[in-house]
Write a protein that holds these residues in place. Sequence first.
Motif, PDB file in Angstrom:
ATOM      1  N   VAL A 490       0.879  -1.252   0.096  1.00 43.05           N
ATOM      2  CA  VAL A 490      -0.119   0.044  -0.015  1.00 43.05           C
ATOM      3  C   VAL A 490       0.864   1.279   0.089  1.00 43.05           C
ATOM      4  O   VAL A 490       1.790   1.348   0.995  1.00 43.05           O
ATOM      5  N   GLU A 491       0.715   2.027  -1.053  1.00 39.10           N
ATOM      6  CA  GLU A 491       1.366   3.267  -1.077  1.00 39.10           C
ATOM      7  C   GLU A 491       1.475   4.361   0.080  1.00 39.10           C
ATOM      8  O   GLU A 491       0.327   4.513   0.663  1.00 39.10           O
ATOM      9  N   GLY A 492       2.551   4.499   0.575  1.00 42.31           N
ATOM     10  CA  GLY A 492       2.524   5.506   1.979  1.00 42.31           C
ATOM     11  C   GLY A 492       2.463   4.661   3.211  1.00 42.31           C
ATOM     12  O   GLY A 492       2.553   5.435   4.265  1.00 42.31           O
ATOM     13  N   GLU A 493       2.343   3.389   3.215  1.00 42.10           N
ATOM     14  CA  GLU A 493       1.886   2.784   4.276  1.00 42.10           C
ATOM     15  C   GLU A 493       3.170   2.047   4.654  1.00 42.10           C
ATOM     16  O   GLU A 493       3.618   1.288   4.171  1.00 42.10           O
ATOM     17  N   LEU A 494       3.525   2.400   6.110  1.00 43.74           N
ATOM     18  CA  LEU A 494       4.684   2.048   6.571  1.00 43.74           C
ATOM     19  C   LEU A 494       4.388   0.493   7.450  1.00 43.74           C
ATOM     20  O   LEU A 494       5.627  -0.015   7.892  1.00 43.74           O
ATOM     21  N   THR A 495       3.313   0.252   7.804  1.00 42.86           N
ATOM     22  CA  THR A 495       2.922  -0.860   8.709  1.00 42.86           C
ATOM     23  C   THR A 495       2.625  -2.203   7.863  1.00 42.86           C
ATOM     24  O   THR A 495       2.195  -3.132   8.294  1.00 42.86           O
ATOM     25  N   ASN A 496       2.743  -2.087   6.537  1.00 42.15           N
ATOM     26  CA  ASN A 496       2.402  -3.309   5.696  1.00 42.15           C
ATOM     27  C   ASN A 496       3.153  -4.461   6.145  1.00 42.15           C
ATOM     28  O   ASN A 496       4.387  -4.606   6.113  1.00 42.15           O
ATOM     29  N   THR A 522      15.000 -18.818  16.004  1.00 46.48           N
ATOM     30  CA  THR A 522      14.083 -18.863  14.980  1.00 46.48           C
ATOM     31  C   THR A 522      13.820 -17.274  14.478  1.00 46.48           C
ATOM     32  O   THR A 522      13.699 -16.909  13.132  1.00 46.48           O
ATOM     33  N   TYR A 523      13.511 -16.540  15.689  1.00 45.91           N
ATOM     34  CA  TYR A 523      13.177 -14.999  15.228  1.00 45.91           C
ATOM     35  C   TYR A 523      14.565 -14.507  14.509  1.00 45.91           C
ATOM     36  O   TYR A 523      14.310 -13.436  13.865  1.00 45.91           O
ATOM     37  N   SER A 544       9.604  -1.690  14.946  1.00 47.60           N
ATOM     38  CA  SER A 544       8.425  -1.913  15.216  1.00 47.60           C
ATOM     39  C   SER A 544       8.534  -2.749  16.310  1.00 47.60           C
ATOM     40  O   SER A 544       9.449  -3.678  16.549  1.00 47.60           O
ATOM     41  N   HIS A 545       7.543  -2.940  17.628  1.00 40.76           N
ATOM     42  CA  HIS A 545       7.779  -3.567  18.573  1.00 40.76           C
ATOM     43  C   HIS A 545       7.237  -5.016  18.190  1.00 40.76           C
ATOM     44  O   HIS A 545       7.590  -5.959  18.920  1.00 40.76           O
ATOM     45  N   LEU A 546       6.988  -5.280  16.832  1.00 43.88           N
ATOM     46  CA  LEU A 546       6.665  -6.651  16.452  1.00 43.88           C
ATOM     47  C   LEU A 546       7.908  -7.140  15.590  1.00 43.88           C
ATOM     48  O   LEU A 546       7.688  -8.117  15.116  1.00 43.88           O
ATOM     49  N   ALA A 547       8.880  -6.237  15.441  1.00 47.28           N
ATOM     50  CA  ALA A 547       9.992  -6.605  14.468  1.00 47.28           C
ATOM     51  C   ALA A 547      10.977  -7.539  15.232  1.00 47.28           C
ATOM     52  O   ALA A 547      10.827  -7.685  16.569  1.00 47.28           O
ATOM     53  N   ASP A 548      11.766  -8.324  14.474  1.00 52.55           N
ATOM     54  CA  ASP A 548      12.357  -9.545  14.814  1.00 52.55           C
ATOM     55  C   ASP A 548      13.359  -8.935  16.020  1.00 52.55           C
ATOM     56  O   ASP A 548      13.344  -9.810  17.219  1.00 52.55           O
ATOM     57  N   LEU A 549      14.157  -8.042  16.014  1.00 50.52           N
ATOM     58  CA  LEU A 549      15.098  -7.774  16.982  1.00 50.52           C
ATOM     59  C   LEU A 549      14.612  -7.087  18.064  1.00 50.52           C
ATOM     60  O   LEU A 549      15.084  -7.564  19.526  1.00 50.52           O
ATOM     61  N   VAL A 552      13.294 -10.431  20.008  1.00 49.52           N
ATOM     62  CA  VAL A 552      14.246 -11.276  20.589  1.00 49.52           C
ATOM     63  C   VAL A 552      14.815 -10.383  21.665  1.00 49.52           C
ATOM     64  O   VAL A 552      15.230 -11.231  22.618  1.00 49.52           O
ATOM     65  N   THR A 553      14.808  -9.070  21.651  1.00 45.29           N
ATOM     66  CA  THR A 553      15.574  -8.475  22.906  1.00 45.29           C
ATOM     67  C   THR A 553      14.558  -8.881  23.939  1.00 45.29           C
ATOM     68  O   THR A 553      14.978  -8.918  25.210  1.00 45.29           O
ATOM     69  N   HIS A 554      13.242  -8.593  23.835  1.00 43.36           N
ATOM     70  CA  HIS A 554      12.368  -8.587  24.958  1.00 43.36           C
ATOM     71  C   HIS A 554      12.658 -10.175  25.503  1.00 43.36           C
ATOM     72  O   HIS A 554      12.423 -10.301  26.757  1.00 43.36           O
ATOM     73  N   LEU A 555      12.390 -11.164  24.634  1.00 47.46           N
ATOM     74  CA  LEU A 555      12.623 -12.535  25.052  1.00 47.46           C
ATOM     75  C   LEU A 555      13.997 -12.855  25.856  1.00 47.46           C
ATOM     76  O   LEU A 555      13.902 -13.495  26.774  1.00 47.46           O
ATOM     77  N   ALA A 556      14.914 -12.272  25.355  1.00 48.33           N
ATOM     78  CA  ALA A 556      16.314 -12.444  25.857  1.00 48.33           C
ATOM     79  C   ALA A 556      16.097 -11.752  27.349  1.00 48.33           C
ATOM     80  O   ALA A 556      16.621 -12.391  28.352  1.00 48.33           O
ATOM     81  N   THR A 557      15.915 -10.577  27.384  1.00 50.34           N
ATOM     82  CA  THR A 557      15.618  -9.965  28.675  1.00 50.34           C
ATOM     83  C   THR A 557      15.011 -10.723  29.534  1.00 50.34           C
ATOM     84  O   THR A 557      15.179 -10.816  30.891  1.00 50.34           O
ATOM     85  N   THR A 558      13.658 -11.200  29.426  1.00 50.09           N
ATOM     86  CA  THR A 558      13.041 -11.844  30.158  1.00 50.09           C
ATOM     87  C   THR A 558      13.248 -13.374  30.458  1.00 50.09           C
ATOM     88  O   THR A 558      13.436 -13.744  31.670  1.00 50.09           O
ATOM     89  N   LEU A 559      14.130 -13.826  29.724  1.00 51.41           N
ATOM     90  CA  LEU A 559      14.859 -15.132  29.938  1.00 51.41           C
ATOM     91  C   LEU A 559      16.106 -15.029  31.025  1.00 51.41           C
ATOM     92  O   LEU A 559      16.311 -15.738  32.069  1.00 51.41           O
ATOM     93  N   GLU A 560      16.751 -13.898  30.894  1.00 52.57           N
ATOM     94  CA  GLU A 560      17.878 -13.560  31.668  1.00 52.57           C
ATOM     95  C   GLU A 560      17.587 -13.029  33.046  1.00 52.57           C
ATOM     96  O   GLU A 560      17.919 -13.246  34.015  1.00 52.57           O
TER      97      GLU A 560
END
Length: 656
Positions: A490-496, A522-523, A544-549, A552-560
Amino acid sequence: MESWLLPETEIVPSNRAGKLLAPWKADKHAVGTSMTIPVFMAFCGLAAALRPWNRLGSKFIVTVCLPDDFSEESYTRAAQVFLACFTNKRSDHSIVNVWGRKHSYRDQQEALDNDRSIFIKEPHMDLDGDAKLFADAVVNVSPRCRRHAEAALRRSGLPIVNEHVELLLSKPWPLLDKAFQDRRSPLLSFQRLKQLPRTAPPSCSETEAAGPTLAELHGFGAAADWGRDLAIDLTDYKAGKIKWEDVDPGVLLSGPPGTGKTMFAKALADTCMVPLVYGSPAAWQEAGSLDAHLKAIRKSFAEAKAVAPAILFIDEVDTIGSRDTRDNNQLYARAVITAFLELLDGFDRRAGVVVVAACNHPQQVDPAIRRAGRLDRHLPISPPDSAARLAILQHYGEVELDQAHVEMFGLASSGLSGADIKRITRDAKRSARRRREPLNSAHILEHLPTVVALPSDYVRAIAIHEAGHAVVAACMHFPVRDIRLSSHKVEGELTNTLGAVSYSHSAFTRRTRTFYLDQICTYLGGMAAETEVFGSFSDFCAGSHLADLNVVTHLATTLEGALGMGETLIVEDQSPGRLERLRDYNPELRRNTDALISASFDRAKKIIRENRAALDDIVTKLIEKRSMSGSDVCEILEWHNRPKVSLAKASRPGAS
């Protein structure tokens, strides 16, 4: 459904010399039962469909397919009248059954033991091969028409008045069944029908055509399943087969504005073939004083009760108030909610009335409303997915999109509600009319956000990223459901979302440290694939808060730092922002998190290097097909990883 008949030589009863019966002239003394006006109208269509068997001495088992507009009670009584005309012996048993009910085998055996039998098929049921073979013929019954209504009036000795004919053709069958009774004169029945209150929402015009049923709507999920079950229960209740206690008393629907809650209520009423009565706290409050307000609430329930079984639709029930209100209107709000609860409570008080309440904010609904026996079932209605949006478009626009436009429509309509699609369809029809053109895909897409094609190199980069996720997930033994790729944006849409891999984790998987490490790996599979192919990864891996890194940062922080699975057994609160502050003020946690992510990234890159040939194969097929199943991904990986012990060239998966 087309009539399914045996050859002509077999469908006509063998006793051709038998006298043609005239059951439409029979009275209640001849047939053992009375024929009210609605039963006679049903009988007219039924007798026409069964004309080949209308001879003395004929023997048959026939299935009659009822029209969409039907009453099981009227048609069952009409079938009994038809069979009763063949004999005056009270010992003979008229066999009338309904397909799909319990004890089907017993019904068939009973039919075989008798000379004549009629099986009724309701519109929502499909006949299997066994049912077709069992009957001598399967025939369609024509819906009620003006000729049937006029014949019924003549038989009752009444003049043919257009107003009465229109009532017989427009009122739902359940209302006709209740209005016309043996002990009541037809004129009184017509008078009571004319006094019924309007049952349509104010937004519906009197000339509006009947709306769609639940079978014609899409995107309602569990709510549609509940509605179809309710339709069956109400049919059984009207037939006296179950008690009201066995019918769901109501449901609470919730969802954002425009998701079709009101449309669902109308389709539910049409599916159940019962009247729909409309009410809302806003309309009740407009009545004025507290006393008038309470009378308005009672009036809505009384209207539904008068035409029961019926559906009472209450919109925006979350605005009715709460008994916990602590302000100057406390006493007023408590009186309103108490009156509403009294009307809502119990089966006996509103027997025959199913309450369907809708709201935008279910958490604001008074808990007492959702208590058992009231609106204890809560069904959220979410915005429609891509497939549902396409079905909604086809319903409103009656247009099939070109295959090339289906993907673009899915992208451009992302996040739109059913009401949004209805508006777009209306605008597209207007554009087609102005140009004197038939409605087509181009008119629809013209009123959607502009969709642009992505360059082939960019599509390949996305394919590599998504294929990397799928390869690493499969190697981690995570069940991959599918992998998808988009060639437009979608033109101009950043969240596609231009690509995605979906997984199907079991809810009973033990989530140990190993599980989380595999999940993090996997992420990072998409980044690893980009790095191995291009030497670097792109910026859509983060941000984005749904982007891979980010994930991953949230999961790793939670794990540690929060699950006791890191350097210590100490756990921390996982409230929003808490983990971020821990990383900011705990350098050791930040180092451990970074080390964990780096090690997982190296592990993901190693997996990609070892499966590079399989990755390239998956990318090629994904670009070609735009989607792949998880089994396709696993098949390609297995082919590339199996031992090569034969000099003969093996065929690759998917090769022709």
